[in-house]
Design a protein around this motif. Sequence first.
Motif, PDB file in Angstrom:
ATOM      1  N   ALA A  77     -44.265  -9.918 -15.522  1.00  0.00           N
ATOM      2  CA  ALA A  77     -45.361  -9.181 -14.885  1.00  0.00           C
ATOM      3  C   ALA A  77     -46.111 -10.090 -13.920  1.00  0.00           C
ATOM      4  O   ALA A  77     -46.536  -9.657 -12.834  1.00  0.00           O
ATOM      5  CB  ALA A  77     -46.312  -8.626 -15.934  1.00  0.00           C
ATOM      6  N   VAL A  78     -46.272 -11.351 -14.302  1.00  0.00           N
ATOM      7  CA  VAL A  78     -46.937 -12.313 -13.414  1.00  0.00           C
ATOM      8  C   VAL A  78     -46.083 -12.563 -12.174  1.00  0.00           C
ATOM      9  O   VAL A  78     -46.592 -12.629 -11.045  1.00  0.00           O
ATOM     10  CB  VAL A  78     -47.208 -13.630 -14.162  1.00  0.00           C
ATOM     11  N   ALA A  79     -44.762 -12.684 -12.374  1.00  0.00           N
ATOM     12  CA  ALA A  79     -43.861 -12.872 -11.239  1.00  0.00           C
ATOM     13  C   ALA A  79     -43.925 -11.673 -10.295  1.00  0.00           C
ATOM     14  O   ALA A  79     -43.971 -11.828  -9.074  1.00  0.00           O
ATOM     15  CB  ALA A  79     -42.434 -13.085 -11.743  1.00  0.00           C
ATOM     16  N   GLY A  80     -43.941 -10.470 -10.876  1.00  0.00           N
ATOM     17  CA  GLY A  80     -44.065  -9.278 -10.043  1.00  0.00           C
ATOM     18  C   GLY A  80     -45.394  -9.222  -9.320  1.00  0.00           C
ATOM     19  O   GLY A  80     -45.466  -8.787  -8.168  1.00  0.00           O
ATOM     20  N   ALA A  81     -46.463  -9.684  -9.989  1.00  0.00           N
ATOM     21  CA  ALA A  81     -47.789  -9.677  -9.364  1.00  0.00           C
ATOM     22  C   ALA A  81     -47.847 -10.612  -8.157  1.00  0.00           C
ATOM     23  O   ALA A  81     -48.535 -10.319  -7.172  1.00  0.00           O
ATOM     24  CB  ALA A  81     -48.854 -10.078 -10.391  1.00  0.00           C
ATOM     25  N   ILE A  82     -47.119 -11.732  -8.227  1.00  0.00           N
ATOM     26  CA  ILE A  82     -47.072 -12.645  -7.079  1.00  0.00           C
ATOM     27  C   ILE A  82     -46.473 -11.928  -5.874  1.00  0.00           C
ATOM     28  O   ILE A  82     -46.999 -11.986  -4.754  1.00  0.00           O
ATOM     29  CB  ILE A  82     -46.254 -13.904  -7.428  1.00  0.00           C
ATOM     30  N   GLY A  83     -45.346 -11.222  -6.113  1.00  0.00           N
ATOM     31  CA  GLY A  83     -44.729 -10.469  -5.031  1.00  0.00           C
ATOM     32  C   GLY A  83     -45.601  -9.331  -4.544  1.00  0.00           C
ATOM     33  O   GLY A  83     -45.710  -9.074  -3.343  1.00  0.00           O
ATOM     34  N   GLY A  89     -51.083  -7.458   1.026  1.00  0.00           N
ATOM     35  CA  GLY A  89     -51.921  -7.726   2.189  1.00  0.00           C
ATOM     36  C   GLY A  89     -51.358  -7.114   3.453  1.00  0.00           C
ATOM     37  O   GLY A  89     -52.089  -6.501   4.251  1.00  0.00           O
ATOM     38  N   TRP A  90     -50.059  -7.261   3.637  1.00  0.00           N
ATOM     39  CA  TRP A  90     -49.420  -6.697   4.831  1.00  0.00           C
ATOM     40  C   TRP A  90     -49.478  -5.178   4.804  1.00  0.00           C
ATOM     41  O   TRP A  90     -49.778  -4.536   5.828  1.00  0.00           O
ATOM     42  CB  TRP A  90     -47.969  -7.170   4.913  1.00  0.00           C
ATOM     43  N   SER A  92     -51.629  -3.197   3.212  1.00  0.00           N
ATOM     44  CA  SER A  92     -52.996  -2.696   3.385  1.00  0.00           C
ATOM     45  C   SER A  92     -53.461  -2.816   4.827  1.00  0.00           C
ATOM     46  O   SER A  92     -54.224  -1.979   5.312  1.00  0.00           O
ATOM     47  CB  SER A  92     -53.952  -3.443   2.449  1.00  0.00           C
ATOM     48  N   ASP A  93     -53.026  -3.858   5.535  1.00  0.00           N
ATOM     49  CA  ASP A  93     -53.389  -4.000   6.945  1.00  0.00           C
ATOM     50  C   ASP A  93     -52.597  -3.046   7.836  1.00  0.00           C
ATOM     51  O   ASP A  93     -53.117  -2.527   8.825  1.00  0.00           O
ATOM     52  CB  ASP A  93     -53.151  -5.434   7.412  1.00  0.00           C
ATOM     53  N   LYS A  94     -51.348  -2.806   7.478  1.00  0.00           N
ATOM     54  CA  LYS A  94     -50.480  -1.970   8.306  1.00  0.00           C
ATOM     55  C   LYS A  94     -50.721  -0.490   8.073  1.00  0.00           C
ATOM     56  O   LYS A  94     -50.808   0.307   9.022  1.00  0.00           O
ATOM     57  CB  LYS A  94     -49.014  -2.316   7.991  1.00  0.00           C
ATOM     58  N   PHE A  95     -50.833  -0.085   6.828  1.00  0.00           N
ATOM     59  CA  PHE A  95     -50.911   1.333   6.494  1.00  0.00           C
ATOM     60  C   PHE A  95     -52.257   1.758   5.908  1.00  0.00           C
ATOM     61  O   PHE A  95     -52.474   2.954   5.694  1.00  0.00           O
ATOM     62  CB  PHE A  95     -49.798   1.698   5.506  1.00  0.00           C
ATOM     63  N   GLY A  96     -53.120   0.808   5.617  1.00  0.00           N
ATOM     64  CA  GLY A  96     -54.439   1.146   5.106  1.00  0.00           C
ATOM     65  C   GLY A  96     -54.627   0.794   3.646  1.00  0.00           C
ATOM     66  O   GLY A  96     -53.660   0.708   2.880  1.00  0.00           O
ATOM     67  N   ARG A  97     -55.879   0.586   3.270  1.00  0.00           N
ATOM     68  CA  ARG A  97     -56.201   0.213   1.889  1.00  0.00           C
ATOM     69  C   ARG A  97     -55.865   1.347   0.916  1.00  0.00           C
ATOM     70  O   ARG A  97     -55.355   1.113  -0.176  1.00  0.00           O
ATOM     71  CB  ARG A  97     -57.670  -0.096   1.744  1.00  0.00           C
ATOM     72  N   MET A 137     -50.610  -5.758  -6.117  1.00  0.00           N
ATOM     73  CA  MET A 137     -51.142  -5.010  -4.980  1.00  0.00           C
ATOM     74  C   MET A 137     -52.557  -4.526  -5.250  1.00  0.00           C
ATOM     75  O   MET A 137     -53.443  -4.635  -4.393  1.00  0.00           O
ATOM     76  CB  MET A 137     -50.225  -3.833  -4.668  1.00  0.00           C
ATOM     77  N   ALA A 138     -52.787  -3.995  -6.453  1.00  0.00           N
ATOM     78  CA  ALA A 138     -54.110  -3.464  -6.785  1.00  0.00           C
ATOM     79  C   ALA A 138     -55.159  -4.565  -6.869  1.00  0.00           C
ATOM     80  O   ALA A 138     -56.301  -4.378  -6.434  1.00  0.00           O
ATOM     81  CB  ALA A 138     -54.044  -2.697  -8.103  1.00  0.00           C
ATOM     82  N   SER A 139     -54.786  -5.715  -7.432  1.00  0.00           N
ATOM     83  CA  SER A 139     -55.753  -6.799  -7.599  1.00  0.00           C
ATOM     84  C   SER A 139     -56.200  -7.353  -6.253  1.00  0.00           C
ATOM     85  O   SER A 139     -57.288  -7.927  -6.151  1.00  0.00           O
ATOM     86  CB  SER A 139     -55.146  -7.920  -8.442  1.00  0.00           C
ATOM     87  N   MET A 140     -55.374  -7.197  -5.230  1.00  0.00           N
ATOM     88  CA  MET A 140     -55.749  -7.652  -3.899  1.00  0.00           C
ATOM     89  C   MET A 140     -56.471  -6.566  -3.104  1.00  0.00           C
ATOM     90  O   MET A 140     -57.462  -6.825  -2.413  1.00  0.00           O
ATOM     91  CB  MET A 140     -54.480  -8.105  -3.145  1.00  0.00           C
ATOM     92  N   THR A 141     -55.994  -5.318  -3.207  1.00  0.00           N
ATOM     93  CA  THR A 141     -56.502  -4.248  -2.354  1.00  0.00           C
ATOM     94  C   THR A 141     -57.772  -3.605  -2.892  1.00  0.00           C
ATOM     95  O   THR A 141     -58.664  -3.251  -2.119  1.00  0.00           O
ATOM     96  CB  THR A 141     -55.419  -3.170  -2.177  1.00  0.00           C
ATOM     97  N   SER A 142     -57.881  -3.443  -4.212  1.00  0.00           N
ATOM     98  CA  SER A 142     -59.034  -2.737  -4.786  1.00  0.00           C
ATOM     99  C   SER A 142     -60.366  -3.406  -4.452  1.00  0.00           C
ATOM    100  O   SER A 142     -61.283  -2.739  -3.948  1.00  0.00           O
ATOM    101  CB  SER A 142     -58.871  -2.599  -6.304  1.00  0.00           C
ATOM    102  N   PRO A 143     -60.539  -4.725  -4.693  1.00  0.00           N
ATOM    103  CA  PRO A 143     -61.820  -5.334  -4.320  1.00  0.00           C
ATOM    104  C   PRO A 143     -62.057  -5.335  -2.816  1.00  0.00           C
ATOM    105  O   PRO A 143     -63.205  -5.271  -2.367  1.00  0.00           O
ATOM    106  CB  PRO A 143     -61.701  -6.767  -4.866  1.00  0.00           C
ATOM    107  N   LEU A 144     -60.963  -5.391  -2.029  1.00  0.00           N
ATOM    108  CA  LEU A 144     -61.104  -5.326  -0.569  1.00  0.00           C
ATOM    109  C   LEU A 144     -61.658  -3.969  -0.158  1.00  0.00           C
ATOM    110  O   LEU A 144     -62.572  -3.877   0.681  1.00  0.00           O
ATOM    111  CB  LEU A 144     -59.756  -5.586   0.087  1.00  0.00           C
TER     112      LEU A 144
END
Length: 430
Positions: A77-83, A89-90, A92-97, A137-144
């Motif tokens: 799960a940690v390995a998947g979270a890294i990916g 980030g890409w 969320s910037d390309k298609f939206g949060r 993805m959620a841990s990066m995008t949700s607080p953003l």
Amino acid sequence: MVEGGNISKPDKTEFNECWKTTWKTPYIVRLALSAGIGGLLFGYDTGVISGALLYIREDFGQVDRKTWLQELIVSMAVAGAIGGAAIGGWISDKFGRKKSILLADVLFAAGALVMAFAPAPWMIILGRVFVGLGVGMASMTSPLYISEASPARIRGALVSTNGLLITGGQFLSYLINLAFTKTRWTWRWMLGIAAVPAFVQFILMLSLPESPRWLFRQNKIEEARSILEKIFPANEADDEMNALKLSVEAEKADGHAIGDNLIQKLKGALSNIVVRRGLYAGITVQVAQQFSGINTVMYYSPTIVQFAGFASNQTALALSLITSGLNAIGSIISMALVDRYGRRRLMLVSMAGIVLCLVSLSVIFLEAASHAPKISQFDTNFAPNGTCPSYISAPKPSPWNCMSCLKAGCGFCSNAVNQASIDSFHFNCY
């Protein structure tokens, strides 16, 4: 709301300002809590595997015998979270949060269902990868998303709701683990029920707008304005729109100055002293947080409790609630104080507390090792026909004590003074 560029001292807003603002504008709470469910999923995944692993080992003998399989189930799960964080980030910037969060929900729900119906350990591992991708993805995008949809004066408190939901998700996972200990499909329910909050967030996010900052960057000015008008009073919406415009223009100008391609951007960013200092600070904080060992505690909390001598799965899960509960309480305290006292001060105080607790644990472990009672084959099940090959084959078993048994992978032993059955644990002794 989304002004940026200048670095200022932390806002001294009282925490009750957050309550006043959100009470007047409940739409802000709806945005923050809906996006914050991503944090709940993150926390739930962190905590649920600790209890589920106890029962996965009971159902699959190879997992119980092979510690590397246990480690793989936890770590994938940690390995998947890294990916997930890398591509999040890409996306969320390309298609939206919003679309990034929706995709994270789909991945998380799919992973939870794969694990719930897994016929073999490799399917659990596959499901953990899917869940990790969603968590990353959620841990990066949700607080953003929350930060870009929050008024500046209460942004710290609202973004902290994501952290609160992470720790709350961990506490919830231990409660659910404990609730399903008496059911027929224990670990399947524990892992599969995680699809429910992912589905709930997916439905809620469908009814919510995109981040106003992202919309403005895509030249969707009127859509961004309509969202700001829902968040701010009419007399403040225009000011926030102007601040947003200045911030985005400055950000684009800085981006062009740094470079157009990835290599140029990296070189330009590292040559900028403000960016470089921020990068150093961010890396230092994250490394310090990970080296505190809290993730290991969360992933293996019931197992650690069993190592301490509590053999029952139910008892181990119940005692693990203390750790996750205190973790959640700490998040509530930080939400109440983050805007009043600043991020740096709270971080220093918390790190001092972590150092103090780790040193205390080290002393306790050292004392436990030095005062562990001696054992003998007459006091324990380590008779010639015993089940611990390490003791039987040891050239000098007479100096052994309970710590020696623990290191051998057989758990705790007993002596005439302190009875504790070796049968409490069956890790590697078959």
